[in-house]
Design a protein around this motif. Structure first.
Motif, PDB file in Angstrom:
ATOM      1  N   SER A 265      28.732  38.887  39.103  1.00  7.17           N
ATOM      2  CA  SER A 265      28.990  37.212  38.447  1.00  7.17           C
ATOM      3  C   SER A 265      30.071  36.876  39.573  1.00  7.17           C
ATOM      4  O   SER A 265      30.748  36.361  38.890  1.00  7.17           O
ATOM      5  CB  SER A 265      28.376  37.095  37.922  1.00  7.17           C
ATOM      6  N   PRO A 266      30.344  36.906  40.826  1.00  5.98           N
ATOM      7  CA  PRO A 266      31.931  36.967  41.189  1.00  5.98           C
ATOM      8  C   PRO A 266      31.895  35.462  40.530  1.00  5.98           C
ATOM      9  O   PRO A 266      32.967  35.242  40.786  1.00  5.98           O
ATOM     10  CB  PRO A 266      31.445  37.407  42.615  1.00  5.98           C
ATOM     11  N   THR A 267      31.167  34.300  41.002  1.00  2.91           N
ATOM     12  CA  THR A 267      31.084  33.531  40.983  1.00  2.91           C
ATOM     13  C   THR A 267      31.336  32.082  39.762  1.00  2.91           C
ATOM     14  O   THR A 267      31.410  31.167  39.509  1.00  2.91           O
ATOM     15  CB  THR A 267      30.215  32.318  42.038  1.00  2.91           C
ATOM     16  N   SER A 268      31.477  33.853  38.579  1.00  3.07           N
ATOM     17  CA  SER A 268      30.980  33.066  37.267  1.00  3.07           C
ATOM     18  C   SER A 268      32.532  32.414  37.278  1.00  3.07           C
ATOM     19  O   SER A 268      33.347  32.820  37.365  1.00  3.07           O
ATOM     20  CB  SER A 268      30.802  34.267  36.607  1.00  3.07           C
ATOM     21  N   GLU A 269      32.344  31.801  35.993  1.00  6.08           N
ATOM     22  CA  GLU A 269      34.115  30.626  35.547  1.00  6.08           C
ATOM     23  C   GLU A 269      34.962  31.937  34.443  1.00  6.08           C
ATOM     24  O   GLU A 269      34.630  31.637  33.570  1.00  6.08           O
ATOM     25  CB  GLU A 269      33.348  29.584  35.003  1.00  6.08           C
ATOM     26  N   HIS A 270      35.115  32.586  35.024  1.00 12.22           N
ATOM     27  CA  HIS A 270      36.106  33.708  34.034  1.00 12.22           C
ATOM     28  C   HIS A 270      37.553  32.922  34.502  1.00 12.22           C
ATOM     29  O   HIS A 270      38.044  32.067  34.973  1.00 12.22           O
ATOM     30  CB  HIS A 270      36.648  34.998  34.382  1.00 12.22           C
ATOM     31  N   GLU A 271      37.954  33.034  32.838  1.00 13.71           N
ATOM     32  CA  GLU A 271      39.319  32.549  32.822  1.00 13.71           C
ATOM     33  C   GLU A 271      40.427  32.934  33.209  1.00 13.71           C
ATOM     34  O   GLU A 271      40.603  33.970  33.985  1.00 13.71           O
ATOM     35  CB  GLU A 271      40.088  32.956  31.271  1.00 13.71           C
ATOM     36  N   VAL A 272      41.450  32.000  34.470  1.00 11.82           N
ATOM     37  CA  VAL A 272      41.952  32.665  35.288  1.00 11.82           C
ATOM     38  C   VAL A 272      42.918  33.555  35.311  1.00 11.82           C
ATOM     39  O   VAL A 272      42.914  34.325  35.971  1.00 11.82           O
ATOM     40  CB  VAL A 272      42.699  31.724  36.319  1.00 11.82           C
ATOM     41  N   ARG A 273      43.991  33.300  33.936  1.00  9.54           N
ATOM     42  CA  ARG A 273      45.256  34.464  33.366  1.00  9.54           C
ATOM     43  C   ARG A 273      43.510  36.082  32.711  1.00  9.54           C
ATOM     44  O   ARG A 273      44.107  36.891  33.570  1.00  9.54           O
ATOM     45  CB  ARG A 273      45.571  33.937  32.758  1.00  9.54           C
ATOM     46  N   MET A 274      43.112  35.438  32.742  1.00  6.65           N
ATOM     47  CA  MET A 274      41.770  36.592  31.908  1.00  6.65           C
ATOM     48  C   MET A 274      41.455  37.615  32.989  1.00  6.65           C
ATOM     49  O   MET A 274      41.461  39.039  33.122  1.00  6.65           O
ATOM     50  CB  MET A 274      40.289  37.393  31.084  1.00  6.65           C
ATOM     51  N   GLN A 275      40.810  36.634  34.398  1.00  7.40           N
ATOM     52  CA  GLN A 275      40.400  37.334  35.499  1.00  7.40           C
ATOM     53  C   GLN A 275      42.264  37.901  36.185  1.00  7.40           C
ATOM     54  O   GLN A 275      41.123  39.643  36.529  1.00  7.40           O
ATOM     55  CB  GLN A 275      40.089  36.167  36.545  1.00  7.40           C
ATOM     56  N   LYS A 276      43.037  37.992  36.143  1.00 10.39           N
ATOM     57  CA  LYS A 276      43.942  38.156  36.813  1.00 10.39           C
ATOM     58  C   LYS A 276      44.436  39.926  36.422  1.00 10.39           C
ATOM     59  O   LYS A 276      44.605  40.881  36.495  1.00 10.39           O
ATOM     60  CB  LYS A 276      45.817  37.588  36.671  1.00 10.39           C
ATOM     61  N   ILE A 277      44.458  39.952  34.270  1.00 13.53           N
ATOM     62  CA  ILE A 277      44.640  40.578  33.867  1.00 13.53           C
ATOM     63  C   ILE A 277      43.659  42.051  33.694  1.00 13.53           C
ATOM     64  O   ILE A 277      44.050  42.991  34.350  1.00 13.53           O
ATOM     65  CB  ILE A 277      44.475  40.453  32.022  1.00 13.53           C
ATOM     66  N   VAL A 278      42.290  41.052  34.500  1.00 16.57           N
ATOM     67  CA  VAL A 278      41.500  42.453  34.357  1.00 16.57           C
ATOM     68  C   VAL A 278      40.895  43.527  35.459  1.00 16.57           C
ATOM     69  O   VAL A 278      41.164  44.740  35.569  1.00 16.57           O
ATOM     70  CB  VAL A 278      39.689  42.029  33.564  1.00 16.57           C
ATOM     71  N   THR A 279      41.345  42.316  36.535  1.00 21.02           N
ATOM     72  CA  THR A 279      41.935  42.894  38.102  1.00 21.02           C
ATOM     73  C   THR A 279      43.231  43.303  38.268  1.00 21.02           C
ATOM     74  O   THR A 279      43.051  44.981  38.718  1.00 21.02           O
ATOM     75  CB  THR A 279      41.411  41.351  39.015  1.00 21.02           C
ATOM     76  N   LEU A 280      44.443  43.354  37.418  1.00 24.34           N
ATOM     77  CA  LEU A 280      45.004  44.417  37.426  1.00 24.34           C
ATOM     78  C   LEU A 280      45.149  45.550  36.716  1.00 24.34           C
ATOM     79  O   LEU A 280      45.337  46.391  37.067  1.00 24.34           O
ATOM     80  CB  LEU A 280      46.329  43.390  36.481  1.00 24.34           C
ATOM     81  N   PHE A 281      44.504  45.359  35.785  1.00 23.96           N
ATOM     82  CA  PHE A 281      43.867  46.751  35.149  1.00 23.96           C
ATOM     83  C   PHE A 281      43.290  47.917  35.937  1.00 23.96           C
ATOM     84  O   PHE A 281      43.223  49.110  36.019  1.00 23.96           O
ATOM     85  CB  PHE A 281      43.125  46.697  33.935  1.00 23.96           C
ATOM     86  N   TYR A 282      41.923  47.436  36.367  1.00 24.49           N
ATOM     87  CA  TYR A 282      41.478  48.519  37.074  1.00 24.49           C
ATOM     88  C   TYR A 282      41.888  48.442  38.417  1.00 24.49           C
ATOM     89  O   TYR A 282      41.965  49.455  39.090  1.00 24.49           O
ATOM     90  CB  TYR A 282      39.549  47.484  37.353  1.00 24.49           C
ATOM     91  N   SER A 283      42.730  48.302  39.092  1.00 23.41           N
ATOM     92  CA  SER A 283      43.312  47.689  40.620  1.00 23.41           C
ATOM     93  C   SER A 283      44.795  48.255  40.914  1.00 23.41           C
ATOM     94  O   SER A 283      45.081  49.430  41.402  1.00 23.41           O
ATOM     95  CB  SER A 283      43.628  46.886  41.361  1.00 23.41           C
ATOM     96  N   VAL A 284      45.665  48.827  39.105  1.00 22.12           N
ATOM     97  CA  VAL A 284      46.514  49.096  39.255  1.00 22.12           C
ATOM     98  C   VAL A 284      46.589  50.295  38.006  1.00 22.12           C
ATOM     99  O   VAL A 284      47.250  51.054  38.265  1.00 22.12           O
ATOM    100  CB  VAL A 284      47.559  48.056  39.138  1.00 22.12           C
ATOM    101  N   VAL A 285      46.435  49.354  36.543  1.00 21.56           N
ATOM    102  CA  VAL A 285      46.817  50.389  35.759  1.00 21.56           C
ATOM    103  C   VAL A 285      46.035  51.616  35.101  1.00 21.56           C
ATOM    104  O   VAL A 285      46.432  52.373  34.915  1.00 21.56           O
ATOM    105  CB  VAL A 285      46.270  49.287  34.211  1.00 21.56           C
ATOM    106  N   THR A 286      44.548  51.736  36.391  1.00 23.14           N
ATOM    107  CA  THR A 286      43.815  53.100  35.568  1.00 23.14           C
ATOM    108  C   THR A 286      43.858  54.225  37.167  1.00 23.14           C
ATOM    109  O   THR A 286      44.129  54.732  36.231  1.00 23.14           O
ATOM    110  CB  THR A 286      42.083  52.151  36.359  1.00 23.14           C
ATOM    111  N   PRO A 287      44.881  53.438  38.693  1.00 25.30           N
ATOM    112  CA  PRO A 287      44.856  54.465  39.403  1.00 25.30           C
ATOM    113  C   PRO A 287      46.955  54.636  38.846  1.00 25.30           C
ATOM    114  O   PRO A 287      46.907  56.788  38.711  1.00 25.30           O
ATOM    115  CB  PRO A 287      45.592  53.780  40.146  1.00 25.30           C
ATOM    116  N   LEU A 288      47.195  54.676  37.600  1.00 22.34           N
ATOM    117  CA  LEU A 288      48.298  55.063  37.468  1.00 22.34           C
ATOM    118  C   LEU A 288      48.060  56.228  36.648  1.00 22.34           C
ATOM    119  O   LEU A 288      48.527  56.928  36.043  1.00 22.34           O
ATOM    120  CB  LEU A 288      49.053  53.963  36.593  1.00 22.34           C
ATOM    121  N   ILE A 289      46.749  55.403  35.247  1.00 19.30           N
ATOM    122  CA  ILE A 289      46.895  56.507  33.886  1.00 19.30           C
ATOM    123  C   ILE A 289      46.158  58.416  34.512  1.00 19.30           C
ATOM    124  O   ILE A 289      46.126  58.957  34.038  1.00 19.30           O
ATOM    125  CB  ILE A 289      46.188  55.857  33.392  1.00 19.30           C
ATOM    126  N   ASN A 290      44.605  57.810  35.590  1.00 19.78           N
ATOM    127  CA  ASN A 290      44.227  59.039  35.848  1.00 19.78           C
ATOM    128  C   ASN A 290      45.281  59.980  36.030  1.00 19.78           C
ATOM    129  O   ASN A 290      44.654  60.655  35.655  1.00 19.78           O
ATOM    130  CB  ASN A 290      43.941  58.732  37.339  1.00 19.78           C
TER     131      ASN A 290
END
Length: 311
Positions: A265-290
């Motif tokens: 649900s791309p327009t759902s009201e995610h808390e901004v800081r949490m949205q950044k952290i989660v996006t950072l996790f799958y876009s940066v941290v996951t490629p680092l760990i793989n």
């Protein structure tokens, strides 16, 4: 170039402001150094897998060919966001042009789509190897492997052009500030002058389909694999089978666990800081760990890595 109207309609601007991670100048420099180091580690880790597969004849099998392509995909994936993020850390204005924003939007989501498809194909490969071992070489031959790889790339890049084009034609109002480190559909749709439920529904539906169809396929494949493994009489055989699948399941869990939170649900009201952290996790941290997951849990890959480093 697309114009964006301010509330007073007295002036126009030609880009968005990506806030990223607001903090004092010293903090921005520290973040730049941190993410530059992480980016280099991602490039080195995934490139080492590609080089190991290419240099070792024993790894010229569908499983490792898919893994090498997946590693190349991870390099492209992080490159679609991190270099711009690094530039923003050192920028005073943090402005990204309209075309730059939507190009990033397109490549980030197309590469993410391709990753979902690759994870499904890799699950299919493990299903064939464990559940159809005698027929595996004849089914998963070089031709099928090549066709699957090409299909993942093509379909991934053909999935989002229509909604992205529609969103790019919308009128945007207000401050043009995106409280994120990348051009994300949620904040972009929030900046539109008038809400368009059809566009929001289309974006949400396409994201959901691309997430859930491969995910259901992956889970179905591993359900069959698990049933087959539990029937293996020897404990050593079961351990080998679980070890073969464990790395892939770990990567699937990391990627899907975070992505599903954000883009169903791309327009759902995610808390901004949490949205950044989660996006950072799958876009940066996951490629680092793989690369660590795949190299530590695979004897052939560890031997190939040692051979590569010893040259």
């Amino acid at each position: 170039m697309k114009s964006f109207h301010t509330p007073s309609n007295s002036s126009t601007i030609t880009g968005f402001v990506l806030l990223g991670f607001p903090c004092p100048r010293e903090g921005q420099i520290l973040l730049f150094v941190l993410f530059a180091a992480v980016y280099l580690l991602i490039l080195m880790g995934n490139a080492s897998i590609i080089c190991a597969v290419r240099s070792d004849q024993r790894l010229h099998t569908p499983m490792y060919i898919l893994l090498a392509n997946f590693s190349f995909l991870e390099i492209c994936y992080v490159t679609s966001t991190v270099p711009n993020m690094l530039a923003n850390f050192l920028s005073d204005t943090k402005v990204i042009s309209f075309s730059g924003c939507f190009l990033q939007f397109y490549f980030f989501f197309s590469l993410g789509s391709t990753e979902c498809l690759f994870l499904a194909v890799m699950a299919f490969d493990r299903y064939l190897a464990i559940c159809r071992p005698l027929r595996y070489p004849s089914i998963m031959n070089r031709r099928l492997c090549t066709n699957l790889v090409v299909s993942c790339w093509v379909l991934g890049f053909l999935w989002f052009p229509v909604p992205i084009t529609i969103i790019s034609q919308m009128s945007f109002c207000g401050s043009m500030i995106i409280d994120h480190f990348l051009c994300d559909p949620g904040p972009l749709l929030a900046l539109s002058c008038t809400r368009d439920p059809v566009v929001e529904l289309t974006s949400s539906t396409l994201s959901s389909l691309l997430l859930f169809i491969p995910f259901v396929f992956i889970m179905g494949s591993y359900a069959v694999v698990l049933r087959a493994v539990l029937r293996v009489p020897s404990a050593a055989g079961r351990r080998k089978a679980f070890s073969t699948c464990g790395s892939h399941l770990a990567v699937v869990s990391l990627f899907y666990g975070s992505v599903m939170v954000m883009y169903v649900s791309p327009t759902s009201e995610h808390e901004v800081r949490m949205q950044k952290i989660v996006t950072l996790f799958y876009s940066v941290v996951t490629p680092l760990i793989n690369p660590v997951i795949y190299s530590l849990r695979n004897k052939d890959m560890k031997l190939a890595m040692k051979k590569l480093l010893s040259k």
